[in-house]
Design a protein around this motif. Structure first.
Motif, PDB file in Angstrom:
ATOM      1  N   LYS A  98      -7.311  -3.101   4.199  1.00  0.00           N
ATOM      2  CA  LYS A  98      -5.959  -2.978   3.660  1.00  0.00           C
ATOM      3  C   LYS A  98      -5.738  -4.059   2.618  1.00  0.00           C
ATOM      4  CE  LYS A  98      -3.717  -1.044   7.765  1.00  0.00           C
ATOM      5  NZ  LYS A  98      -2.590  -1.210   8.734  1.00  0.00           N
ATOM      6  N   THR A  99      -4.964  -3.753   1.604  1.00  0.00           N
ATOM      7  CA  THR A  99      -4.709  -4.698   0.513  1.00  0.00           C
ATOM      8  C   THR A  99      -4.175  -6.023   1.021  1.00  0.00           C
ATOM      9  OG1 THR A  99      -4.252  -2.902  -1.039  1.00  0.00           O
ATOM     10  CG2 THR A  99      -3.411  -5.079  -1.619  1.00  0.00           C
ATOM     11  N   GLU A 100      -3.326  -5.998   2.028  1.00  0.00           N
ATOM     12  CA  GLU A 100      -2.631  -7.206   2.447  1.00  0.00           C
ATOM     13  C   GLU A 100      -3.423  -8.126   3.381  1.00  0.00           C
ATOM     14  OE1 GLU A 100      -1.705  -4.098   2.926  1.00  0.00           O
ATOM     15  OE2 GLU A 100      -0.868  -3.751   4.943  1.00  0.00           O
ATOM     16  N   ASN A 101      -4.528  -7.621   3.920  1.00  0.00           N
ATOM     17  CA  ASN A 101      -5.284  -8.415   4.893  1.00  0.00           C
ATOM     18  C   ASN A 101      -6.704  -8.693   4.427  1.00  0.00           C
ATOM     19  OD1 ASN A 101      -3.107  -8.383   6.742  1.00  0.00           O
ATOM     20  ND2 ASN A 101      -3.759  -6.387   7.526  1.00  0.00           N
ATOM     21  N   PHE A 102      -7.168  -9.913   4.731  1.00  0.00           N
ATOM     22  CA  PHE A 102      -8.518 -10.292   4.307  1.00  0.00           C
ATOM     23  C   PHE A 102      -9.089 -11.238   5.368  1.00  0.00           C
ATOM     24  CE2 PHE A 102     -12.018 -10.438   1.728  1.00  0.00           C
ATOM     25  CZ  PHE A 102     -12.222 -11.584   0.963  1.00  0.00           C
ATOM     26  N   PRO A 103      -9.585 -10.701   6.469  1.00  0.00           N
ATOM     27  CA  PRO A 103     -10.118 -11.555   7.527  1.00  0.00           C
ATOM     28  C   PRO A 103     -11.497 -12.116   7.201  1.00  0.00           C
ATOM     29  CG  PRO A 103     -10.306  -9.251   8.138  1.00  0.00           C
ATOM     30  CD  PRO A 103      -9.541  -9.288   6.842  1.00  0.00           C
TER      31      PRO A 103
END
Lengths: 113, 110
Positions: free
Chosen positions: A70-75
């Motif tokens: 998702k665009t908003e998450n970057f784990p």
């Protein structure tokens, strides 16, 4: 206006364990980055992402894995933590474009015992 | 390759001026300046673009010499709040990949 957040803010783990650091931004920025900061080295890029499902290695990627569904998450995942990965980790994002700056999250302090 | 910053550290008395330099071996599109206080995240100060003008706000300004691939940050009439580590970041390629220098630690004392 939450901006960019990271969790957890502090983490203690043991050598060999898997650890995931979370990064979330509310601006819908295309670009996201993971840096580690160590004394004497400044900020070094681990991985970056230009958009959802597009990621690439930075300067120090070994031992780390990222995803961006998702665009908003970057784990950021440390598959098998080592003591050398003890550091402060910062996530950042930017909309892109030459005049755009990067906005940093508050950081995660990770200690690997 | 990381840009080179100088000096590595500087101590100023309130009201004094300082210059921090940032030099790169690559052709640059832009230079970014950040300040980081102890235990906090880096905070954006300003961006200088290739072909752009010198920038500044309040008593902090910066310049960008495209021919030399160098940038300088000028702090005038320093205040206690200016204390922190200053980082320059350089953009020389695509994907917004900014490469940061190792920082200049600035301490302002009364």
């Amino acid at each position: 206006d939450a901006g960019i957040t990271q969790s957890p803010r502090y983490k203690i783990t043991e050598t060999g364990r898997q650890v995931t650091l979370m990064c979330h931004q509310t601006w819908s920025h295309s670009y996201m980055f993971w840096y580690r900061q160590d004394l004497g080295h400044g900020l070094r890029l681990i991985y970056y992402s230009a958009a959802a499902d597009i990621t690439d290695k930075g300067e120090v990627p070994d031992g780390y894995v990222v995803s961006r569904s998702k665009t908003e998450n970057f784990p950021l995942t440390l598959e098998s933590a080592t003591r050398s990965q003890t550091s402060v980790y910062f996530c950042a994002s930017t909309a892109g474009g030459l005049g755009e700056t990067q906005y940093f999250g508050p950081g995660t302090r990770l200690l690997v015992l | 390759q990381q840009p080179v910053q100088s000096p590595q550290a500087v101590i100023l008395r309130e009201g004094e001026d300082a210059v921090i330099n940032c030099s790169s071996s690559k052709a640059l599109y832009s230079v970014h300046w950040y300040r980081q206080k102890h235990g906090e995240a880096p905070v954006f100060l300003m961006i200088l673009l290739k072909g752009g003008e010198q920038k500044g706000h309040d008593k902090i300004s910066a310049s960008f010499n495209e021919k030399k691939q160098q940038s300088s940050l000028y702090l005038t009439a320093s205040q206690l709040s200016y204390s922190g580590t200053y980082f320059c970041g350089t953009l020389s390629g695509g994907y917004q990949k900014v490469t940061f220098g190792t920082g200049t630690k600035l301490q302002v004392i009364p």
